[in-house]
Design an enzyme around this catalytic site. Sequence first.
Site, PDB file in Angstrom:
ATOM      1  N   SER A  42     -38.628  51.909 -22.776  1.00  0.00           N
ATOM      2  CA  SER A  42     -39.170  50.726 -22.336  1.00  0.00           C
ATOM      3  C   SER A  42     -40.330  51.169 -21.262  1.00  0.00           C
ATOM      4  O   SER A  42     -39.932  52.153 -20.518  1.00  0.00           O
ATOM      5  CB  SER A  42     -38.080  49.596 -21.572  1.00  0.00           C
ATOM      6  OG  SER A  42     -38.822  48.690 -20.761  1.00  0.00           O
ATOM      7  N   TYR A  63     -29.731  48.348 -17.094  1.00  0.00           N
ATOM      8  CA  TYR A  63     -30.930  48.463 -18.011  1.00  0.00           C
ATOM      9  C   TYR A  63     -32.016  49.447 -17.558  1.00  0.00           C
ATOM     10  O   TYR A  63     -32.543  50.296 -18.499  1.00  0.00           O
ATOM     11  CB  TYR A  63     -31.565  47.024 -18.311  1.00  0.00           C
ATOM     12  CG  TYR A  63     -32.577  47.191 -19.555  1.00  0.00           C
ATOM     13  CD1 TYR A  63     -32.274  47.135 -20.908  1.00  0.00           C
ATOM     14  CD2 TYR A  63     -33.957  47.140 -19.308  1.00  0.00           C
ATOM     15  CE1 TYR A  63     -33.175  47.067 -21.828  1.00  0.00           C
ATOM     16  CE2 TYR A  63     -34.882  46.943 -20.250  1.00  0.00           C
ATOM     17  CZ  TYR A  63     -34.491  47.237 -21.457  1.00  0.00           C
ATOM     18  OH  TYR A  63     -35.502  47.093 -22.530  1.00  0.00           O
TER      19      TYR A  63
HETATM   20  N1  NAP Z   1     -38.479  42.982 -26.781  1.00  0.00           N
HETATM   21  C1  NAP Z   1     -39.125  43.677 -25.482  1.00  0.00           C
HETATM   22  O1  NAP Z   1     -39.880  42.973 -24.743  1.00  0.00           O
HETATM   23  C2  NAP Z   1     -38.584  45.028 -24.944  1.00  0.00           C
HETATM   24  C3  NAP Z   1     -39.278  45.721 -24.349  1.00  0.00           C
HETATM   25  C4  NAP Z   1     -39.044  46.870 -23.971  1.00  0.00           C
HETATM   26  C5  NAP Z   1     -37.946  47.665 -24.878  1.00  0.00           C
HETATM   27  N2  NAP Z   1     -37.330  46.978 -25.612  1.00  0.00           N
HETATM   28  C6  NAP Z   1     -36.108  47.640 -26.338  1.00  0.00           C
HETATM   29  O2  NAP Z   1     -36.363  47.460 -27.946  1.00  0.00           O
HETATM   30  C7  NAP Z   1     -35.165  47.555 -28.202  1.00  0.00           C
HETATM   31  C8  NAP Z   1     -34.685  46.194 -29.319  1.00  0.00           C
HETATM   32  O3  NAP Z   1     -34.844  45.181 -28.402  1.00  0.00           O
HETATM   33  P1  NAP Z   1     -35.074  43.640 -28.927  1.00  0.00           P
HETATM   34  O4  NAP Z   1     -36.047  43.149 -27.645  1.00  0.00           O
HETATM   35  O5  NAP Z   1     -35.565  43.548 -30.104  1.00  0.00           O
HETATM   36  O6  NAP Z   1     -33.805  42.931 -28.654  1.00  0.00           O
HETATM   37  P2  NAP Z   1     -32.899  42.089 -29.582  1.00  0.00           P
HETATM   38  O7  NAP Z   1     -33.713  41.089 -30.242  1.00  0.00           O
HETATM   39  O8  NAP Z   1     -31.684  41.523 -28.706  1.00  0.00           O
HETATM   40  O9  NAP Z   1     -32.326  43.251 -30.585  1.00  0.00           O
HETATM   41  C9  NAP Z   1     -31.238  43.982 -30.350  1.00  0.00           C
HETATM   42  C10 NAP Z   1     -30.667  44.502 -31.552  1.00  0.00           C
HETATM   43  O10 NAP Z   1     -29.668  45.338 -31.564  1.00  0.00           O
HETATM   44  C11 NAP Z   1     -28.566  45.011 -31.973  1.00  0.00           C
HETATM   45  N3  NAP Z   1     -27.334  45.569 -31.063  1.00  0.00           N
HETATM   46  C12 NAP Z   1     -27.139  44.843 -29.975  1.00  0.00           C
HETATM   47  N4  NAP Z   1     -25.764  45.486 -29.493  1.00  0.00           N
HETATM   48  C13 NAP Z   1     -25.605  46.462 -30.614  1.00  0.00           C
HETATM   49  C14 NAP Z   1     -24.383  47.187 -30.714  1.00  0.00           C
HETATM   50  N5  NAP Z   1     -23.065  47.168 -29.678  1.00  0.00           N
HETATM   51  N6  NAP Z   1     -24.089  47.859 -31.725  1.00  0.00           N
HETATM   52  C15 NAP Z   1     -25.189  47.787 -32.808  1.00  0.00           C
HETATM   53  N7  NAP Z   1     -26.275  46.990 -32.812  1.00  0.00           N
HETATM   54  C16 NAP Z   1     -26.375  46.154 -31.637  1.00  0.00           C
HETATM   55  C17 NAP Z   1     -28.540  43.511 -32.159  1.00  0.00           C
HETATM   56  O11 NAP Z   1     -27.878  43.049 -33.193  1.00  0.00           O
HETATM   57  P3  NAP Z   1     -26.490  42.465 -32.982  1.00  0.00           P
HETATM   58  O12 NAP Z   1     -26.369  41.589 -31.612  1.00  0.00           O
HETATM   59  O13 NAP Z   1     -26.131  41.637 -33.997  1.00  0.00           O
HETATM   60  O14 NAP Z   1     -25.354  43.465 -32.739  1.00  0.00           O
HETATM   61  C18 NAP Z   1     -30.037  43.580 -32.543  1.00  0.00           C
HETATM   62  O15 NAP Z   1     -30.438  43.885 -33.937  1.00  0.00           O
HETATM   63  C19 NAP Z   1     -34.031  47.503 -27.236  1.00  0.00           C
HETATM   64  O16 NAP Z   1     -33.698  48.960 -27.189  1.00  0.00           O
HETATM   65  C20 NAP Z   1     -34.894  47.169 -26.012  1.00  0.00           C
HETATM   66  O17 NAP Z   1     -34.405  47.661 -24.962  1.00  0.00           O
HETATM   67  C21 NAP Z   1     -37.778  45.691 -26.010  1.00  0.00           C
END
Ligand code: NAP
Length: 271
Positions: A157, A172
């Site tokens: 991130s 985080y």
């Molecule tokens: N969106 C942003 O603005 C942003 C910015 C910077 C970095 N990121 C990074 O991008 C990645 C994805 O984030 P996102 O924004 O797409 O979040 P999200 O919509 O919450 O997706 C997270 C994914 O991880 C899965 N997950 C969560 N806990 C888990 C576990 N214990 N075991 C296996 N799978 C698990 C979730 O499914 P379940 O809950 O069903 O397990 C979901 O598929 C993360 O690493 C986040 O830190 C996101």
Amino acid sequence: MVDFNVNGKSAVITGGTRGLGLYCAEALVVNGASIVIITSRKAKAGEEARQYLLKKAEEANNSKCQVISIPADLSNDQDCLRFFEDSNKFLKGKLDILIANAGATWGAPLEQHQPEHLRKVLNLNVVALYHTIKLFVPLLEKATNLQDPSRILLMSSIISVTTSDHVGVYGYLASKAAVTHLGRNLAVQFGSRNINVNSIAPGFFPSKMANGLIEAAGSLMTDTNPRHRLGEKEDLQNLVLFLCSKQSNYLNGVFIPIDGGAHLNQPAAHF
Ligand SMILES: NC(=O)c1ccc[n+]([C@@H]2O[C@H](COP(=O)([O-])OP(=O)(O)OC[C@H]3O[C@@H](n4cnc5c(N)ncnc54)[C@H](OP(=O)(O)O)[C@@H]3O)[C@@H](O)[C@H]2O)c1
């Protein structure tokens, strides 16, 4: 004309059932992947994502692409191992691309922010990410060829290189700094094993994880972003496709901000 593709490649995407992980999976199925395995904890969400990806593959004339959903809680060591073993039944000992994307966050002021909250976030974002990589490395090593090494993409991130935290996402931001630095070290270690390791550093993209924060910030995020918008699906997909294609075979150990330049602009970085 340059044709970026992942023709015939196999991929595993953790957290591939929604948000950024699903964007990554879609980029690969529509650009020639032969097998894409996604995982998250919820079987129903996994099946829905699988159906969505199959439809996308068909629309892109890649209906031979296998899409597999294997529900698992990666923060549980046993479940992570089972996920690896179940995946390997389909992969048969070889893997081209691992996208370590699954992650979670927790935000609360210092006074309410307990060590257990940090432990939970660090356990998924760092320990489970490391465990997943460790398990899949032998498969990545087997799939390599010198012109087109295997790839590990780490979903870090932009918060891993910016400072200030008004929300209190202590675990985080520490976890993402750890992921970024782990990525650089693994790139050096794995380069000679013909596996490239690169980190993606998104700014704000709408998702289940980010929507609360984006809403709370109002127009600040877009007003202060040099590109005046949030990240969109295609922004991430184009980068992921490039990082997984043979054209990027000499790119190893890089950290790529994908935030429209927001991290360079103080008001955005200091929300
Ligand atoms: N969106 C942003 O603005 C942003 C910015 C910077 C970095 N990121 C990074 O991008 C990645 C994805 O984030 P996102 O924004 O797409 O979040 P999200 O919509 O919450 O997706 C997270 C994914 O991880 C899965 N997950 C969560 N806990 C888990 C576990 N214990 N075991 C296996 N799978 C698990 C979730 O499914 P379940 O809950 O069903 O397990 C979901 O598929 C993360 O690493 C986040 O830190 C996101």
